[in-house]
Design a protein around this motif. Sequence first.
Motif, mmCIF file in Angstrom:
data_model
loop_
_atom_site.group_PDB
_atom_site.id
_atom_site.type_symbol
_atom_site.label_atom_id
_atom_site.label_comp_id
_atom_site.label_asym_id
_atom_site.label_seq_id
_atom_site.Cartn_x
_atom_site.Cartn_y
_atom_site.Cartn_z
ATOM 1 N N LYS A 101 -35.347 -38.152 45.031
ATOM 2 C CA LYS A 101 -35.697 -38.284 43.616
ATOM 3 C C LYS A 101 -34.721 -39.234 42.919
ATOM 4 O O LYS A 101 -33.555 -39.348 43.311
ATOM 5 N N ARG A 102 -35.217 -39.871 41.865
ATOM 6 C CA ARG A 102 -34.343 -40.523 40.893
ATOM 7 C C ARG A 102 -34.324 -39.632 39.659
ATOM 8 O O ARG A 102 -35.369 -39.309 39.089
ATOM 9 N N THR A 109 -35.947 -37.176 32.793
ATOM 10 C CA THR A 109 -37.073 -37.287 33.730
ATOM 11 C C THR A 109 -36.554 -37.260 35.163
ATOM 12 O O THR A 109 -35.382 -37.525 35.436
ATOM 13 N N TYR A 110 -37.476 -36.923 36.069
ATOM 14 C CA TYR A 110 -37.207 -37.180 37.481
ATOM 15 C C TYR A 110 -38.427 -37.859 38.085
ATOM 16 O O TYR A 110 -39.558 -37.639 37.662
ATOM 17 N N THR A 111 -38.167 -38.734 39.070
ATOM 18 C CA THR A 111 -39.213 -39.472 39.753
ATOM 19 C C THR A 111 -39.089 -39.231 41.251
ATOM 20 O O THR A 111 -38.010 -39.422 41.833
ATOM 21 N N ARG A 150 -45.854 -38.795 39.327
ATOM 22 C CA ARG A 150 -44.679 -38.981 40.161
ATOM 23 C C ARG A 150 -43.408 -38.911 39.313
ATOM 24 O O ARG A 150 -42.390 -38.378 39.736
ATOM 25 N N THR A 151 -43.463 -39.443 38.094
ATOM 26 C CA THR A 151 -42.365 -39.267 37.142
ATOM 27 C C THR A 151 -42.718 -38.108 36.224
ATOM 28 O O THR A 151 -43.770 -38.106 35.578
#
Length: 469
Positions: free
Chosen positions: A378-379, A365-367, A357-358
């Motif tokens: 997304k974060r 990074t993206y989560t 997921r991350t």
Amino acid sequence: MLIPIILSGGAGTRLWPVSREAHPKPFMRIGGGKSLLTQTHERALAVSNNTAPLIVTNRDYYFLSHDELADQAVKPSYLLEPVGRNTAPAIALAALWAVEQKSDACMLVMPADHLIKDTPSFYTSVRHAEALAKDGFLVLFGIKPKAPETGFGYIEMGDQVSQHAQVVQRFVEKPDAVTAGRYLAQGNYVWNSGMFCFKASAILDAFATYNPVLLDAARAVWASTKADGDKMELPSTFSALENISIDYAVMEKAKNIAVIPGDFDWSDIGAWNAVADAIPADQDGNTNNNCQTIVIDSRNTHIETRDRLVAIIGLDNLLVIDTPDALLVADKSKSQEVKEVVNRLRASGHDAHKVHRTVARPWGTYTVLQEAPGFKIKRIAVKPGASLSLQMHHHRSEHWVVVSGTAQVINGEQTIKLEANQSTYIPAGSKHRLTNVGDAELALIEVQCGSYLGEDDIVRFDDVYGRVQ
């Protein structure tokens, strides 16, 4: 001169859901400590008097590896493969590089995903191997069997060639349980660890004798390889090299082969039961990766989790492996069959076989926080000074809301600066770029809307990480 060569690749499918194609086994932290790659790098430095290793890996793992080893005082060089082609092509290319560093250099070849705790005994074995390698031997490291293991290849040992090494009589494929028991009883068989020591010139001579076609092809690839800082990217012609192990290509044919039966502890961490065996157990045989657990009336069970509390009651001999997007529960005796889960995910096109997921990117990074038809949330976390590619999407628009840090955004013809609690809207088809211009991590929330939200809907126009097609 002893040059460490670290082979870092392989998806580690039997260690799913922690090990995945985009974040494979060398980056796992056994018991919550340092990654296997970091531990291998530190062993390499200790045994070679701080000679910088060469890491042979897939080009997709370069930035992960670079970040993982960023705190090391001595940094490695990287030889980057466009695709995996097993150990023989990797070692041939590494040897061509090594002889250019020093004509009589010895190579210590180590996979990046092995666990060795008794490092003093390992270092002693390396010293013995280096002495033999200087005399022209191709030296393998064998591991004295502790049990009739059916998951390893074996080496039958013959007469002594030195006080610490014996002739290799033959290589044996993974045996059945009865045969493995016989090997253990006979005492002249060791596990094949996949670690080697030899002079670079000696292994090249062996390739010339026993697999000249592969060596000629490797020389042509090497002639087209260019260095760029700490990395050397092998050209696409590398893909045409034979996909073959060093054992099949050379070792099973060569005559000057010796094996050192190592006394050090060793594990190739091939499946979850091996991970459990590498961690101290409680009085009931339960193990975990220093995570939050509540264990009631359970025995011989391994728990792996990161973000959530896991409670177990009345379990025996199980694996409970929890990640943010996937949960594995399996009998320990079936740990080798986890790879079948990965096969089914891959066949169905499910992303969980490949990414977490991350997801790590060169810039950060993206989560994925939530996803449903028509939208994805997304974060995104961007390192200080890092920048995403100048890109656009055909099928989705994006809304960016800065949570912390300072962003510079190219949005069509505009360049704007955004602070915390500020936002921008990027329509489909608009060129855009995100850069962290602050001294701290930039965090933002991205909301995607559109008919197709796949990661392959990216057209890159410029990229500092060389990802423009």
